[in-house]
Design an enzyme around this catalytic site. Structure first.
Site, PDB file in Angstrom:
ATOM      1  N   GLU A 159     -23.519  52.315  20.658  1.00 48.43           N
ATOM      2  CA  GLU A 159     -23.033  53.778  20.650  1.00 48.43           C
ATOM      3  C   GLU A 159     -21.844  53.702  19.682  1.00 48.43           C
ATOM      4  O   GLU A 159     -21.108  52.619  19.798  1.00 48.43           O
ATOM      5  CB  GLU A 159     -23.077  54.132  21.918  1.00 48.43           C
ATOM      6  CG  GLU A 159     -24.299  54.150  22.834  1.00 48.43           C
ATOM      7  CD  GLU A 159     -23.830  54.166  24.183  1.00 48.43           C
ATOM      8  OE1 GLU A 159     -22.910  54.571  24.892  1.00 48.43           O
ATOM      9  OE2 GLU A 159     -24.773  54.084  25.282  1.00 48.43           O
ATOM     10  N   LYS A 216     -17.812  54.446  20.024  1.00 47.61           N
ATOM     11  CA  LYS A 216     -16.758  54.522  21.071  1.00 47.61           C
ATOM     12  C   LYS A 216     -16.105  55.854  20.738  1.00 47.61           C
ATOM     13  O   LYS A 216     -15.368  55.727  19.922  1.00 47.61           O
ATOM     14  CB  LYS A 216     -16.034  53.370  20.992  1.00 47.61           C
ATOM     15  CG  LYS A 216     -15.094  53.549  22.179  1.00 47.61           C
ATOM     16  CD  LYS A 216     -14.387  51.896  22.180  1.00 47.61           C
ATOM     17  CE  LYS A 216     -13.372  51.735  23.422  1.00 47.61           C
ATOM     18  NZ  LYS A 216     -12.558  52.669  23.833  1.00 47.61           N
ATOM     19  N   ASP A 220     -13.091  58.308  21.013  1.00 43.88           N
ATOM     20  CA  ASP A 220     -11.542  58.293  21.436  1.00 43.88           C
ATOM     21  C   ASP A 220     -11.036  59.326  21.892  1.00 43.88           C
ATOM     22  O   ASP A 220     -10.542  60.298  21.389  1.00 43.88           O
ATOM     23  CB  ASP A 220     -10.788  57.933  19.972  1.00 43.88           C
ATOM     24  CG  ASP A 220      -9.680  57.054  20.299  1.00 43.88           C
ATOM     25  OD1 ASP A 220      -9.356  56.832  21.401  1.00 43.88           O
ATOM     26  OD2 ASP A 220      -8.866  57.001  19.327  1.00 43.88           O
ATOM     27  N   TYR A 275     -22.086  59.227  28.388  1.00 48.69           N
ATOM     28  CA  TYR A 275     -23.105  58.062  28.040  1.00 48.69           C
ATOM     29  C   TYR A 275     -23.238  57.066  29.363  1.00 48.69           C
ATOM     30  O   TYR A 275     -23.688  55.794  28.868  1.00 48.69           O
ATOM     31  CB  TYR A 275     -21.822  57.225  26.937  1.00 48.69           C
ATOM     32  CG  TYR A 275     -20.464  57.192  27.436  1.00 48.69           C
ATOM     33  CD1 TYR A 275     -20.187  56.461  28.606  1.00 48.69           C
ATOM     34  CD2 TYR A 275     -19.583  57.806  26.362  1.00 48.69           C
ATOM     35  CE1 TYR A 275     -18.617  56.496  28.843  1.00 48.69           C
ATOM     36  CE2 TYR A 275     -18.167  57.724  26.671  1.00 48.69           C
ATOM     37  CZ  TYR A 275     -17.777  57.214  28.154  1.00 48.69           C
ATOM     38  OH  TYR A 275     -16.481  57.019  28.122  1.00 48.69           O
ATOM     39  N   LYS A 325     -13.864  47.024  18.737  1.00 47.33           N
ATOM     40  CA  LYS A 325     -12.751  47.902  18.165  1.00 47.33           C
ATOM     41  C   LYS A 325     -12.600  47.785  16.691  1.00 47.33           C
ATOM     42  O   LYS A 325     -12.401  46.680  16.084  1.00 47.33           O
ATOM     43  CB  LYS A 325     -11.448  47.777  18.757  1.00 47.33           C
ATOM     44  CG  LYS A 325     -11.430  47.986  20.415  1.00 47.33           C
ATOM     45  CD  LYS A 325     -11.271  49.534  20.647  1.00 47.33           C
ATOM     46  CE  LYS A 325     -10.294  49.511  21.671  1.00 47.33           C
ATOM     47  NZ  LYS A 325      -9.069  50.155  21.820  1.00 47.33           N
ATOM     48  N   CYS A 330      27.144  51.431   9.014  1.00 42.21           N
ATOM     49  CA  CYS A 330      26.578  52.674   9.338  1.00 42.21           C
ATOM     50  C   CYS A 330      26.451  53.692   8.228  1.00 42.21           C
ATOM     51  O   CYS A 330      27.576  53.991   7.588  1.00 42.21           O
ATOM     52  CB  CYS A 330      27.422  53.399  10.752  1.00 42.21           C
ATOM     53  SG  CYS A 330      26.545  54.844  10.838  1.00 42.21           S
ATOM     54  N   CYS A 376      28.865  56.968   9.115  1.00 43.72           N
ATOM     55  CA  CYS A 376      30.397  57.084   9.554  1.00 43.72           C
ATOM     56  C   CYS A 376      31.073  55.783   9.060  1.00 43.72           C
ATOM     57  O   CYS A 376      32.286  55.628   9.003  1.00 43.72           O
ATOM     58  CB  CYS A 376      30.663  57.122  11.247  1.00 43.72           C
ATOM     59  SG  CYS A 376      30.212  55.633  11.810  1.00 43.72           S
ATOM     60  N   CYS A 412      25.272  51.076  15.595  1.00 43.68           N
ATOM     61  CA  CYS A 412      26.600  51.669  15.268  1.00 43.68           C
ATOM     62  C   CYS A 412      27.393  51.902  16.381  1.00 43.68           C
ATOM     63  O   CYS A 412      27.116  52.696  17.388  1.00 43.68           O
ATOM     64  CB  CYS A 412      26.469  52.986  14.638  1.00 43.68           C
ATOM     65  SG  CYS A 412      28.164  53.831  14.227  1.00 43.68           S
ATOM     66  N   CYS A 459      30.838  59.205  15.459  1.00 46.91           N
ATOM     67  CA  CYS A 459      29.475  59.299  14.486  1.00 46.91           C
ATOM     68  C   CYS A 459      28.780  60.531  14.776  1.00 46.91           C
ATOM     69  O   CYS A 459      28.265  60.518  15.999  1.00 46.91           O
ATOM     70  CB  CYS A 459      28.907  57.941  14.631  1.00 46.91           C
ATOM     71  SG  CYS A 459      27.376  57.642  13.781  1.00 46.91           S
TER      72      CYS A 459
HETATM   73  S1  IVH Z   1     -19.214  52.905  28.657  1.00 46.05           S
HETATM   74  C1  IVH Z   1     -18.899  50.580  32.648  1.00 46.05           C
HETATM   75  N1  IVH Z   1     -19.727  54.113  26.340  1.00 46.05           N
HETATM   76  O1  IVH Z   1     -13.855  53.531  26.403  1.00 46.05           O
HETATM   77  C2  IVH Z   1     -18.767  50.939  31.121  1.00 46.05           C
HETATM   78  N2  IVH Z   1     -17.444  53.849  27.292  1.00 46.05           N
HETATM   79  O2  IVH Z   1     -12.189  51.410  26.587  1.00 46.05           O
HETATM   80  C3  IVH Z   1     -18.152  52.422  30.919  1.00 46.05           C
HETATM   81  N3  IVH Z   1     -15.835  55.232  25.763  1.00 46.05           N
HETATM   82  O3  IVH Z   1     -13.338  53.918  29.819  1.00 46.05           O
HETATM   83  C4  IVH Z   1     -17.824  52.732  29.635  1.00 46.05           C
HETATM   84  N4  IVH Z   1     -17.112  55.724  24.094  1.00 46.05           N
HETATM   85  O4  IVH Z   1     -13.557  56.079  28.398  1.00 46.05           O
HETATM   86  C5  IVH Z   1     -18.577  53.687  27.331  1.00 46.05           C
HETATM   87  N5  IVH Z   1     -20.016  55.056  24.298  1.00 46.05           N
HETATM   88  C6  IVH Z   1     -19.185  54.777  25.258  1.00 46.05           C
HETATM   89  C7  IVH Z   1     -17.717  55.014  25.155  1.00 46.05           C
HETATM   90  C8  IVH Z   1     -16.859  54.764  26.082  1.00 46.05           C
HETATM   91  C9  IVH Z   1     -15.671  55.724  24.714  1.00 46.05           C
HETATM   92  C10 IVH Z   1     -14.514  54.927  26.432  1.00 46.05           C
HETATM   93  C11 IVH Z   1     -14.562  54.977  28.153  1.00 46.05           C
HETATM   94  C12 IVH Z   1     -14.137  53.943  28.651  1.00 46.05           C
HETATM   95  C13 IVH Z   1     -13.464  53.194  27.599  1.00 46.05           C
HETATM   96  C14 IVH Z   1     -13.039  51.628  27.746  1.00 46.05           C
END
Ligand code: IVH
Length: 700
Positions: free
Chosen positions: A112, A114, A116, A224, A311, A405, A408, A423, A429
């Site tokens: 999936e 992630k 942000d 999710y 990440k 600096c 001054c 400084c 200053c």
């Molecule tokens: S699953 C027990 N799925 O990332 C597992 N988390 O760094 C719970 N997040 O706390 C998280 N997209 O806030 C899951 N597709 C995704 C996600 C996701 C973003 C966030 C979530 C989590 C954090 C961890």
């Protein structure tokens, strides 16, 4: 490294991580990137694995971070909310997959995006949204239901049939780029500070007091995960498909994978393609699909073993370094800022980047004319992370850091253990003076309306203010005579100045701008020492006894009060009528009259100083040491073993935070019912009353 050094490093890492967690989770203003945070966290985790006997029970590795604030009701999650383990390399991802295959055999994974944003848990009862809670520390979070109800994509009632009678569904609240850009242009027009990134904007919005504001900010919510008892699914995929049919927003960008190659292909695809998504993603989450397999794999204290977050490398761009400017802050700290050939990076054009200090310039061997990589971390200004040496011009020369600096001309100094140059000319200053005054009048400090940056410069140029104390000598005639300031603005400023005399002591202390004394430290200092005079008279050892105050801060405070200029300013501010003492709470009961109490350790619900204040409010006396004179001890999480042994030997009652609070709540409920002459009927209050009475019986 010796054991001693390692342990010292552990203590240092705990502090640094705690500081950055607070910045991230509570203030929504991170100073370092997630990646840098994770690197530090890992370093601490490694040291803790090596020295398990040295692990602090409150170590940052033990919790998921916290975003609790006072304004929302803190509630317990029905099912704890876990975090995810992170990985940044495909080797580590490979190891994770191999471990699972070794334990279970061939399995299916769901990949999936992630998202942000900020995590949320939505509870549904019989298909109706009953509450929405932030992650908080994973066990308790803030009830933000009213704010979440304003988000269009969160179903208030579920569609179709077949959903469990009661369940929690977890997901991410995020701010799409379009909403984020709109918000920042509005803030820019209003002269407000910009949000660093969509994640902070989403988290900040969710904690807004007014749900109307939330409704206008254009948040979105994707789900999710699900938690509940006896859920009717065999797999994660099945659950997501069902949840989509009930009306939840479930991402379209997911894939079932059975091999490492498929997972890597998904990652590679989205590493590029994410730039075309209308919202921010910072990685890919890989989860084991079968719930049976998930249960077999289980969890660590912090995160499930059946999921991992890969990440993405932060987006970076290559551009030429044209020149370096040096900015002087209010403390005299010099910050180099790079001027770059404009380049496109993560949706914006970047022209400037920060390079934190001289050491960093030397470590990266950054030279004018170099092609450099810039990256966006958690901050608004991107930073230079690497030099592309293959493109270095043949005539380039090593960078020479400034020695004087730029404002001054004073010779710069370096303090021991500090990376920055300073400084030292704090009195003459210009940027330091203007910076200190701007800090003093700021919203979180004295909050003097009408005195913005431009007006302060004007007042300084015209010789009306040279320091913060001069603000209290301003008069209407002088002000109204200045160019661009009429009678109305003059009156406005003076009214702001007058009102600032009611600002509570802890904010006055913060406003003084003592090095390293931020908002939180000022609060701790104020509640520990009660008066400015006590702080000014304290030695470094005494200062370090206050919570959150270490040697570095203590030295800075002593130095501040040792300077004659500062002492003069303090006297003038005192004369002007600023609050130099904490407002003492009046004694509310005589419950603890004649009792001597020791408060020891760290507490979950309140600070140690708050606990001591409670003792005094109820007529008790706080003692520091355990002795036969002590009536009882309230022990926090990590009360020292020696203290506990001594107490046990003397037969002194030891109460937990909960037990003590039950007694206090009992008294406060009694106070209330007496004053209003109403019955206390609420079940929870009654429960506390009963608890409190039982304990009280053993104490008094
Ligand atoms: S699953 C027990 N799925 O990332 C597992 N988390 O760094 C719970 N997040 O706390 C998280 N997209 O806030 C899951 N597709 C995704 C996600 C996701 C973003 C966030 C979530 C989590 C954090 C961890």
């Amino acid at each position: 490294m010796s054991r001693h050094d390692d342990i010292q490093r552990m203590r240092e890492l705990e502090k640094t991580l705690e500081y950055h967690s607070h910045k991230y989770y509570v203030e929504n203003a991170p100073e370092i990137s997630d990646r840098d945070f994770d690197i530090l966290l890992r370093e601490l985790q490694d040291l803790e694995d090596r020295y398990p006997e040295e692990v602090d029970p409150n170590s940052p590795t033990k919790r998921v971070g916290s975003d609790l604030t006072a304004e929302f009701e803190s509630v317990e999650h029905r099912y704890p909310m876990q975090s995810l383990s992170n990985t940044y390399s495909s080797e580590e991802l490979g190891e994770w997959i191999d471990r699972i295959v070794r334990e279970i055999g061939e399995v299916e994974f769901v990949c999936e995006l992630k998202f942000d944003g900020t995590a949320i848990s939505l509870s549904y009862e019989d298909g109706v949204l009953s509450r929405a809670v932030t992650r908080g520390d994973g066990r308790r979070g803030d009830d933000v239901s009213n704010n979440v109800r304003t988000i269009g994509s969160v179903p208030l009632k579920l569609h179709s049939e077949g959903y469990p009678h009661s369940f929690d569904i977890r997901g991410e609240i995020y701010m799409p780029y379009a909403s984020f850009d709109r918000l920042n242009s509005e803030r820019e027009a209003a002269g407000e500070p910009l949000m660093a990134n969509p994640r902070n904007a989403a988290a900040g919005t969710l904690k807004q007091q007014s749900s109307q504001v939330v409704a206008q900010r254009g948040l979105d919510c994707t789900l999710y995960n699900i938690a509940g008892d006896n859920l009717p699914f065999a797999t994660h995929w099945e659950m997501l498909t069902a949840a989509r049919s009930w009306g939840f927003k479930i991402s379209e960008h997911m894939k079932l994978c059975s091999t490492r190659e498929q997972i890597e292909a998904f990652i590679a695809y989205w590493d590029t393609e994410r730039k075309n998504l209308p919202f921010a993603t910072d990685g890919i989450v890989i989860k084991v699909n079968s719930y049976t397999h998930q249960r077999t794999l289980g969890s660590t204290a912090k995160a499930p073993r059946w999921a991992v977050a890969y990440k993405f490398q932060a987006e970076r761009a290559l551009t030429r370094l044209i020149s370096v400017d040096f900015q002087v802050g209010r403390t005299g700290a010099i910050t180099p800022v790079a001027n770059l050939e404009p380049v496109q990076l993560a949706g914006t054009i970047v022209k400037r980047a920060s390079i934190h200090n001289a050491d960093q310039i030397a470590a990266l061997d950054i030279r004018i004319g170099d092609m450099v990589y810039v990256e966006k971390g958690g901050e608004i200004i991107p930073k230079i992370t690497e030099v592309e040496l293959s493109e270095r011009p043949s005539n380039s020369l090593p960078f020479e850091y400034i020695t004087h600096c730029p404002e001054c001309g004073s010779a710069l100094v370096r303090y021991e253990g500090e990376a920055k140059h300073y400084c030292p000319n704090s009195t003459d200053c210009k940027p330091q003076i203007i910076g200190r005054i701007t800090h003093f009048v700021g919203r979180k400090a004295m909050d003097i309306e009408g005195l913005g940056g431009e007006t302060i410069e004007l007042l300084w140029h015209s010789g009306l203010i040279k320091n913060i104390a001069d603000i209290y000598d301003l008069d209407a005639v002088q002000l109204a005579a200045l160019p661009r300031l009429g009678e109305k603005s003059a009156a406005n400023i003076l009214e702001g100045v007058r009102l600032s005399k009611d600002v509570p002591f802890e904010r006055v202390l913060f406003a003084l701008g003592i090095r390293f004394v931020g908002e939180t430290t000022a609060k701790y200092l104020a509640s520990h020492f009660r008066t400015l005079d006590a702080i000014a008279a304290a030695t470094t050892e005494e200062l370090a006894e206050a919570e959150e105050v270490g040697a570095k801060i203590a030295v800075a405070i002593v130095e501040y009060f040792a300077a004659e200029d500062n002492r003069d300013i303090i006297e003038r501010l005192r004369h002007a009528g600023l609050k130099f003492e904490i407002e003492e709470k009046v004694q509310t009961s005589s419950l603890l009259e004649g009792k001597s109490v020791v408060i020891s350790g760290k507490f979950v619900g309140r600070s140690r100083d708050d606990m001591k204040a409670l003792v005094e409010e109820h007529g008790g006396r706080n003692l520091a040491a355990v002795s036969a004179n002590v009536d009882f001890i309230v022990a926090g999480e990590n009360m020292g073993p020696a203290k506990r042994q001594k107490a046990e030997k003397l037969g002194i009652t030891i109460l937990s935070e909960e037990e003590f609070m039950a007694i206090i709540d009992n008294q406060e409920a009694n106070n209330k019912s007496e004053s209003t002459k109403t019955e206390v009927t609420q079940q929870t209050t009654q429960q506390h009353l009963d608890d409190g009475k039982a304990i009280q019986g053993t104490l008094f």
